[in-house]
Motif scaffolding. Structure first.
Motif, PDB file in Angstrom:
ATOM      1  N   SER A  26       0.771  -1.229   0.058  1.00 11.00           N
ATOM      2  CA  SER A  26      -0.013  -0.174   0.071  1.00 11.00           C
ATOM      3  C   SER A  26       0.765   1.176   0.128  1.00 11.00           C
ATOM      4  CB  SER A  26      -0.971   0.163   1.229  1.00 11.00           C
ATOM      5  OG  SER A  26      -1.926   1.307   1.350  1.00 11.00           O
ATOM      6  N   THR A  31      -0.004  -1.438  -8.116  1.00 11.48           N
ATOM      7  CA  THR A  31      -1.032  -2.459  -7.810  1.00 11.48           C
ATOM      8  C   THR A  31      -0.294  -3.844  -8.100  1.00 11.48           C
ATOM      9  OG1 THR A  31      -0.994  -2.428 -10.419  1.00 11.48           O
ATOM     10  CG2 THR A  31      -2.578  -0.896  -9.402  1.00 11.48           C
ATOM     11  N   LYS A  43       2.129 -11.480 -11.257  1.00 10.30           N
ATOM     12  CA  LYS A  43       0.947 -10.932 -10.535  1.00 10.30           C
ATOM     13  C   LYS A  43       0.096 -11.973  -9.818  1.00 10.30           C
ATOM     14  CE  LYS A  43      -3.310  -8.532 -11.728  1.00 10.30           C
ATOM     15  NZ  LYS A  43      -4.043  -8.028 -13.213  1.00 10.30           N
ATOM     16  N   GLU A  47      -0.251 -12.090  -5.676  1.00  6.78           N
ATOM     17  CA  GLU A  47      -1.583 -12.095  -5.021  1.00  6.78           C
ATOM     18  C   GLU A  47      -1.535 -13.197  -4.030  1.00  6.78           C
ATOM     19  OE1 GLU A  47      -5.319 -13.607  -4.199  1.00  6.78           O
ATOM     20  OE2 GLU A  47      -3.844 -14.838  -5.184  1.00  6.78           O
TER      21      GLU A  47
END
Length: 275
Positions: A26, A31, A43, A47
């Motif tokens: 954050s 992203t 990616k 996650e």
């Protein structure tokens, strides 16, 4: 993924690590796609790391600290605890507790992002970070493809986490087998339904794996090498579908004879590719 008794594998240690990593992510303002673009990790891998579904490699933790401008020591201490819990070494009589090569040792610098890189770049500007990290990679590249020269940097076996048969079934990202200039792509194709597939070969690791992008939930990718067990991976969610997904590795002496097959969701004939 769950451990004994149905509790999340890695337990509270991995959950705490993931929570702290989400805070740092954050802070970066990036992203998941942004993290994937600035690190060697996909990616879908990010996650899983950030949601405590999979223990991140030490290098991913260090990379995130660099991006967030955070000194890495505290987060690496959390990672050590999570690593012990994930592997079972943190439980009395845990799996391979006595024989694990890291048991009882102090934390070691990551081959991907050595401790001196972290120390030099903590709080530094982006330009200095790029220069120092590039020098770190350059130092590891000088020993590839021949005898090790004095002052040329670490040999590939010291940079990567495994070699040849020792890589069978392991994740190429976690084992640092996708280091720049130490990997080649002998086959790259677009399948009939638009999936992008690659055969990847780690020259330092002596192993091959498949990579899939733009897959569909239910697609399965399998890589096979003569004399080694086939390895496969399945697209299980949208994160897998949106990012790069890689198979576990299979030991290979070269790129000849490597075969990659994509089996589409819902059945039907698979498409196979070879050099």
């Amino acid at each position: 993924m769950s451990g004994p008794g149905g509790e999340p594998r890695g337990g509270v240690e991995n959950s705490r690590l993931a929570e702290r990593m989400r805070e740092l992510r954050s802070r970066t303002g990036l992203t998941l796609a942004g993290l994937a673009g600035r690190t060697p990790y996909s990616k879908s891998s990010w996650e899983r790391y950030l949601n405590a579904k999979k223990l991140p490699p030490r290098g991913a933790v260090e990379a995130l600290c660099l991006l967030a401008g955070e000194p890495p020591e505290r987060l690496l201490a959390l990672w050590e605890l999570a690593d012990a819990a994930w592997s079972g070494r943190g439980r009395p009589g845990g799996e391979r507790a006595a024989s694990h090569p890291r048991a009882g040792r102090s934390p070691q610098p990551s081959p991907r992002l050595p401790q001196w890189v972290v120390a030099m770049t903590a709080g530094a500007g982006a330009g200095l970070v790029a220069v120092v990290v590039a020098l770190a990679f350059w130092a590891g590249e000088g020993a590839v493809g021949g005898g090790r020269q004095e002052g040329a940097g670490p040999a590939p076996s010291e940079v990567t986490g495994c070699r040849a048969k020792g890589c069978d079934g392991k994740d190429p990202e976690s084992m640092y087998c996708e280091l720049p200039d130490l990997v080649e792509t002998p086959v790259e194709r677009t399948a009939a339904r638009g999936q992008h597939v690659q055969i990847r070969y780690g020259k330092a690791c002596g192993a091959a794996w498949g990579r899939l992008r733009n897959g569909r939930v239910g697609d399965r990718l399998e890589v096979s090498v003569p004399g080694a067990r086939p390895r496969s991976v399945r697209v299980v969610d949208r994160f897998d579908a949106e990012g790069y997904l890689v198979t576990p590795m299979a030991a290979a002496r070269g790129t000849e004879g490597i075969r990659l097959c994509l089996y589409p969701a819902g059945g039907g004939a698979g498409e196979c590719f070879a050099r």
